[in-house]
Design a protein around this motif. Structure first.
Motif, PDB file in Angstrom:
ATOM      1  N   GLY A   1       0.804  -1.207   0.000  1.00  0.00           N
ATOM      2  CA  GLY A   1       0.000   0.000   0.000  1.00  0.00           C
ATOM      3  C   GLY A   1       0.838   1.258   0.000  1.00  0.00           C
ATOM      4  O   GLY A   1       2.072   1.230   0.026  1.00  0.00           O
ATOM      5  N   LYS A   2       0.152   2.390  -0.013  1.00  0.00           N
ATOM      6  CA  LYS A   2       0.851   3.678  -0.048  1.00  0.00           C
ATOM      7  C   LYS A   2       1.632   3.940   1.231  1.00  0.00           C
ATOM      8  O   LYS A   2       2.629   4.658   1.225  1.00  0.00           O
ATOM      9  CB  LYS A   2      -0.160   4.804  -0.279  1.00  0.00           C
ATOM     10  CG  LYS A   2      -0.899   4.733  -1.596  1.00  0.00           C
ATOM     11  CD  LYS A   2      -1.920   5.853  -1.684  1.00  0.00           C
ATOM     12  CE  LYS A   2      -2.850   5.669  -2.874  1.00  0.00           C
ATOM     13  NZ  LYS A   2      -3.906   6.711  -2.904  1.00  0.00           N
ATOM     14  N   ALA A   3       1.181   3.384   2.347  1.00  0.00           N
ATOM     15  CA  ALA A   3       1.869   3.568   3.624  1.00  0.00           C
ATOM     16  C   ALA A   3       2.781   2.393   3.961  1.00  0.00           C
ATOM     17  O   ALA A   3       3.230   2.266   5.102  1.00  0.00           O
ATOM     18  CB  ALA A   3       0.858   3.781   4.746  1.00  0.00           C
ATOM     19  N   ALA A   4       3.081   1.535   2.986  1.00  0.00           N
ATOM     20  CA  ALA A   4       3.846   0.314   3.262  1.00  0.00           C
ATOM     21  C   ALA A   4       5.209   0.606   3.857  1.00  0.00           C
ATOM     22  O   ALA A   4       5.630  -0.031   4.827  1.00  0.00           O
ATOM     23  CB  ALA A   4       3.993  -0.508   1.976  1.00  0.00           C
ATOM     24  N   ALA A   5       5.944   1.561   3.286  1.00  0.00           N
ATOM     25  CA  ALA A   5       7.288   1.848   3.776  1.00  0.00           C
ATOM     26  C   ALA A   5       7.239   2.395   5.201  1.00  0.00           C
ATOM     27  O   ALA A   5       8.042   2.011   6.065  1.00  0.00           O
ATOM     28  CB  ALA A   5       7.990   2.832   2.848  1.00  0.00           C
ATOM     29  N   SER A   6       6.313   3.291   5.465  1.00  0.00           N
ATOM     30  CA  SER A   6       6.173   3.858   6.796  1.00  0.00           C
ATOM     31  C   SER A   6       5.823   2.781   7.819  1.00  0.00           C
ATOM     32  O   SER A   6       6.421   2.714   8.915  1.00  0.00           O
ATOM     33  CB  SER A   6       5.094   4.950   6.784  1.00  0.00           C
ATOM     34  OG  SER A   6       4.908   5.518   8.056  1.00  0.00           O
ATOM     35  N   MET A   7       4.879   1.918   7.495  1.00  0.00           N
ATOM     36  CA  MET A   7       4.489   0.849   8.408  1.00  0.00           C
ATOM     37  C   MET A   7       5.633  -0.138   8.612  1.00  0.00           C
ATOM     38  O   MET A   7       5.865  -0.609   9.740  1.00  0.00           O
ATOM     39  CB  MET A   7       3.240   0.138   7.875  1.00  0.00           C
ATOM     40  CG  MET A   7       2.003   1.026   7.787  1.00  0.00           C
ATOM     41  SD  MET A   7       0.560   0.162   7.124  1.00  0.00           S
ATOM     42  CE  MET A   7       0.001  -0.753   8.572  1.00  0.00           C
ATOM     43  N   ALA A   8       6.368  -0.452   7.543  1.00  0.00           N
ATOM     44  CA  ALA A   8       7.498  -1.371   7.661  1.00  0.00           C
ATOM     45  C   ALA A   8       8.586  -0.790   8.551  1.00  0.00           C
ATOM     46  O   ALA A   8       9.226  -1.512   9.336  1.00  0.00           O
ATOM     47  CB  ALA A   8       8.053  -1.692   6.274  1.00  0.00           C
ATOM     48  N   ASN A   9       8.814   0.509   8.460  1.00  0.00           N
ATOM     49  CA  ASN A   9       9.771   1.144   9.358  1.00  0.00           C
ATOM     50  C   ASN A   9       9.330   1.028  10.808  1.00  0.00           C
ATOM     51  O   ASN A   9      10.149   0.824  11.717  1.00  0.00           O
ATOM     52  CB  ASN A   9       9.954   2.610   8.984  1.00  0.00           C
ATOM     53  CG  ASN A   9      11.041   2.823   7.948  1.00  0.00           C
ATOM     54  OD1 ASN A   9      12.129   2.266   8.053  1.00  0.00           O
ATOM     55  ND2 ASN A   9      10.744   3.618   6.929  1.00  0.00           N
TER      56      ASN A   9
END
Length: 415
Positions: free
Chosen positions: A47-55
């Motif tokens: 999703g669009k927030a994937a990188a933020s959530m993965a961090n």
């Protein structure tokens, strides 16, 4: 100097506080700190927030995170994740899927096939997933899928109906991906971008069973009905019923609205959250907001939700928030005490790169001075070009979240 400069500064700050409250990194880390895994973790973030959530997962899990797959929209990747040897990071197309979306779907199924039996699979899902990751039934081509998605984007159907149709043409949506877990333990953390926070609709419900037939209660063109009927058998061949996968909503629109109202009050404004969600035609919604404010006392007023825009055959630039804002600006003319911000919490509002717009009673006169007509731009779904000319576009870049749209209106002498 713009006479509304101070009001604009305050609206930006209120919007920023809303985004921080639902930031994917912060919310994911907070959840996992309270509910840590007991096994090694294999992570899937889409999703669009994937990188933020993965961090956020990395912040909380540390060495307990074994391997990870991140699939996000072009331009939304994080260099820290890309440089972590545990991570495979992919970018794909949004809002219309492309070959990279199919490659991401293949990578996802291969990744799940390599998860050890004693590991936990942690899914981090946010809006945009429906376009970014796909596995098609045999015989359904990418070109046909793209045709379907383009029709859906211009149809003005609500996202619940759109994603149910997407489920009908997918081998992983509508809960079908759960059948590829092979009995492994799994959890799903979600940032909700749909009304009602329904996990069957967020990201088209990769691991949550579909709740209705794809075309039920929706009038579809005959060619699309034929497609749904034709590929139903192939689609359902992928359905392997499993034990329900636990789903948790870790950020939602209500959280953003509450944070925005709290920040407005900290700035000295009375603040009201309007309970009814924004929906339906964006232009009509913009007009209705200004009409609603006509007899209200001074203060900050907050709305959230997701309107729609019916796209003409030849359309211009900008999305639903820009259309709503420009329609509101037309109604503001002649008033002296209104400023309005309308923006997507993901930092995206249709083609053009803006998150939305911030308008005041001088917006339309500024655009007219540049040779543009507001009504014509609205009719042509070209609000973005008018608002670019008037200097009212709001650009944030990727925000690390996605809880639909926010509208913040300031009425009163503060403006």
């Amino acid at each position: 100097m713009n006479p509304f400069a101070m009001a604009r500064t305050d609206l930006r700050a209120i919007f920023a506080s809303a985004l921080q409250a639902v930031n994917g990194r912060r919310c994911t880390a907070a959840f996992l700190s309270l509910h840590p895994p007991s096994r090694p973790v294999f992570l899937v973030a889409t999703g669009k927030a994937a990188a933020s959530m993965a961090n956020g997962a990395t912040d909380s899990l540390g060495d307990r995170l074994s391997r990870a797959l991140v699939v996000t929209k072009l331009g939304h990747l994080d260099s820290t994740l890309a440089n972590d040897s545990r991570f495979t990071c992919l970018e794909a197309a949004h809002p219309v899927p492309d070959q990279r979306s199919l490659a991401a779907g293949e990578a996802l199924t291969q990744f799940l096939g390599r998860v050890p039996d004693d590991a936990e699979v942690l899914f981090l899902i946010s809006g945009g997933t429906s376009s970014l990751v796909e596995v098609l039934p045999a015989g359904l081509t990418l070109a046909t899928l793209q045709k379907v998605n383009r029709w859906l984007l211009g149809s003005s159907l609500p996202i619940s109906a759109v994603n149910r149709i997407r489920q009908g043409l997918s081998c992983i949506k509508g809960g079908r991906l759960a059948g590829r877990l092979g009995g492994r333990d799994a959890r799903v953390l979600m940032i909700s971008d749909v009304a009602g926070d329904n996990p069957a609709i967020i990201g088209s419900g990769l691991l949550y069973p579909a709740e209705a037939d794809p075309g039920s209660a929706t009038v579809l063109p005959p060619w699309l009905t034929v497609l749904l009927d034709r590929y139903g058998a192939a689609r359902d061949a992928e359905r392997t019923w499993t034990e329900p996968v636990a789903h948790y909503i870790i950020a939602r629109l209500d959280d953003a609205l509450e944070a925005a109202a709290d920040h407005a009050r900290s700035l000295g404004y009375p603040a009201s959250v309007i309970p009814a969600r924004l929906e339906g035609d964006a232009v009509a919604a913009g007009r209705a907001i200004i009409d609603y404010l006509a007899d209200k006392p001074d203060g900050i007023y907050l709305w959230g939700g997701e309107t729609t825009v019916k796209l003409p055959a030849r359309h211009g630039r900008g999305g639903r928030c820009q259309s709503l804002a420009l329609a509101a600006a037309r109604e503001m003319q002649g008033q002296e005490s209104l400023v309005l911000l309308a923006a997507g919490t993901d930092g995206t509002d249709g083609p053009g790169g803006a998150a939305g717009a911030m308008v005041d009673p001088e917006t339309v006169p500024r655009g007219i001075a540049r040779g543009l007509d507001a009504r014509h731009c609205l009719d042509a779904a070209d609000a973005g070009n008018f608002l670019a000319a008037s200097g009212d576009l709001l650009v944030t870049g990727p925000t690390g979240t996605n809880v639909t749209d926010l509208v913040v209106a300031l009425k009163g002498n503060h403006a």
